[in-house]
Motif scaffolding. Sequence first.
Motif, PDB file in Angstrom:
ATOM      1  N   PRO A 176       0.744  -1.420   0.068  1.00  0.00           N
ATOM      2  CA  PRO A 176      -0.092   0.088   0.105  1.00  0.00           C
ATOM      3  C   PRO A 176       0.713   1.184   0.153  1.00  0.00           C
ATOM      4  O   PRO A 176       0.374   2.317  -0.386  1.00  0.00           O
ATOM      5  CB  PRO A 176      -0.798  -0.079   1.313  1.00  0.00           C
ATOM      6  CG  PRO A 176       0.002  -1.177   1.968  1.00  0.00           C
ATOM      7  CD  PRO A 176       0.743  -1.878   1.167  1.00  0.00           C
ATOM      8  N   GLY A 177       2.086   1.143   0.550  1.00  0.00           N
ATOM      9  CA  GLY A 177       2.783   2.303   0.537  1.00  0.00           C
ATOM     10  C   GLY A 177       2.800   3.292  -0.743  1.00  0.00           C
ATOM     11  O   GLY A 177       2.570   4.525  -0.621  1.00  0.00           O
ATOM     12  N   ARG A 178       2.991   2.748  -2.035  1.00  0.00           N
ATOM     13  CA  ARG A 178       3.459   3.227  -3.039  1.00  0.00           C
ATOM     14  C   ARG A 178       2.061   4.063  -3.363  1.00  0.00           C
ATOM     15  O   ARG A 178       2.003   4.927  -3.998  1.00  0.00           O
ATOM     16  CB  ARG A 178       3.612   2.261  -4.140  1.00  0.00           C
ATOM     17  CG  ARG A 178       3.788   2.763  -5.562  1.00  0.00           C
ATOM     18  CD  ARG A 178       4.905   3.494  -6.022  1.00  0.00           C
ATOM     19  NE  ARG A 178       4.670   4.437  -7.180  1.00  0.00           N
ATOM     20  CZ  ARG A 178       4.878   3.727  -8.283  1.00  0.00           C
ATOM     21  NH1 ARG A 178       5.071   2.501  -8.542  1.00  0.00           N
ATOM     22  NH2 ARG A 178       4.630   4.545  -9.504  1.00  0.00           N
ATOM     23  N   ALA A 179       0.790   3.237  -3.302  1.00  0.00           N
ATOM     24  CA  ALA A 179      -0.564   3.759  -3.682  1.00  0.00           C
ATOM     25  C   ALA A 179      -1.048   5.084  -2.651  1.00  0.00           C
ATOM     26  O   ALA A 179      -1.415   5.836  -2.997  1.00  0.00           O
ATOM     27  CB  ALA A 179      -1.671   2.674  -3.506  1.00  0.00           C
ATOM     28  N   PHE A 180      -0.383   5.010  -1.574  1.00  0.00           N
ATOM     29  CA  PHE A 180      -0.809   6.029  -0.371  1.00  0.00           C
ATOM     30  C   PHE A 180       0.244   7.242  -0.942  1.00  0.00           C
ATOM     31  O   PHE A 180      -0.352   8.449  -0.568  1.00  0.00           O
ATOM     32  CB  PHE A 180      -0.672   5.458   1.107  1.00  0.00           C
ATOM     33  CG  PHE A 180      -1.532   4.705   1.448  1.00  0.00           C
ATOM     34  CD1 PHE A 180      -2.976   4.574   0.971  1.00  0.00           C
ATOM     35  CD2 PHE A 180      -1.291   3.787   2.532  1.00  0.00           C
ATOM     36  CE1 PHE A 180      -3.685   3.742   1.370  1.00  0.00           C
ATOM     37  CE2 PHE A 180      -2.229   2.760   2.811  1.00  0.00           C
ATOM     38  CZ  PHE A 180      -3.611   2.821   2.409  1.00  0.00           C
ATOM     39  N   ALA A 181       1.375   6.978  -1.288  1.00  0.00           N
ATOM     40  CA  ALA A 181       2.066   8.015  -1.736  1.00  0.00           C
ATOM     41  C   ALA A 181       1.613   8.939  -2.831  1.00  0.00           C
ATOM     42  O   ALA A 181       1.614  10.047  -2.937  1.00  0.00           O
ATOM     43  CB  ALA A 181       3.635   7.431  -1.839  1.00  0.00           C
ATOM     44  N   ASP A 182       1.221   8.045  -3.909  1.00  0.00           N
ATOM     45  CA  ASP A 182       0.402   8.570  -4.953  1.00  0.00           C
ATOM     46  C   ASP A 182      -0.693   9.642  -4.589  1.00  0.00           C
ATOM     47  O   ASP A 182      -0.953  10.803  -4.931  1.00  0.00           O
ATOM     48  CB  ASP A 182      -0.263   7.479  -5.995  1.00  0.00           C
ATOM     49  CG  ASP A 182       0.853   6.941  -6.842  1.00  0.00           C
ATOM     50  OD1 ASP A 182       2.111   7.260  -6.675  1.00  0.00           O
ATOM     51  OD2 ASP A 182       0.678   5.541  -7.454  1.00  0.00           O
TER      52      ASP A 182
END
Length: 239
Positions: A182-188
């Motif tokens: 999820p980290g990448r998606a939350f950064a987006d």
Amino acid sequence: MSSEPDAAAEARRSDLAANLADVRARIDAACDAAGRTRDSVTLIVVTKTYPASDVRLLAGLGVREVGENRDQEAGPKAEACADLDLRWHYIGQLQTNKARSVASYADVVQSVDRARLVSALSAGAVRRGRELDCLIQVSLDGDAARGGALPQDVPALADTIAQAPHLRLGGLMAVAPLGAEPGRAFADLAEMSRRLRESHPAATMVSAGMSNDLEAAVEAGATHVRIGTAVLGVRRSLR
Ligand SMILES: *Cc1c(COP(=O)(O)O)cnc(C)c1O
């Protein structure tokens, strides 16, 4: 009626208190790890499938924000809890024909993903003389079936909400893509929020993070986490 505390209610109360303490400790630790102040993240307890009696116990334990995802369930529950000082967040996919009903009890609608919903929510809010905070739900995996506007549609939808009578643009909401880190998606999502605030500076809410991924969401800058299972227990399937 007996004035003795009901044993089952008392057991439920102490379970909820322990679970809440765990979740609050997780949020605090995630804020500390991210160098954020603890009051920069608001806990929304998602009470879907659980009864109004649980909402009442949670309110007694200091919960002020609750989330629901089905109008048929949320409306009666909000009415049964009308005497409590709570903010109701509507977080589910929303059919246009339910928007007026949701506008009658929700304080925040987190799942706005199309312009038709905006006009229906606005009409409902005007009729009730209420102000609604609206978040745009963004699809982080481009799969519209799970709800959410596509990222490229966010700016126009934001302007539509900001111009609609009795609606305020609060910010963005998202659910992490299934089966992905999820980290990448939350950064987006955080980057989309930054861009949104260039034209709508008051739209500061970033609603992200559930029971399994709240730490990643807080690290990426979420201002609101939506926690069900970790507070209330595993839900029985609805249908
Ligand atoms: C059910 C739900 C949650 C809470 O999920 P848990 O995994 O039980 O914490 C959060 N957000 C949305 C949109 C939901 O539907």
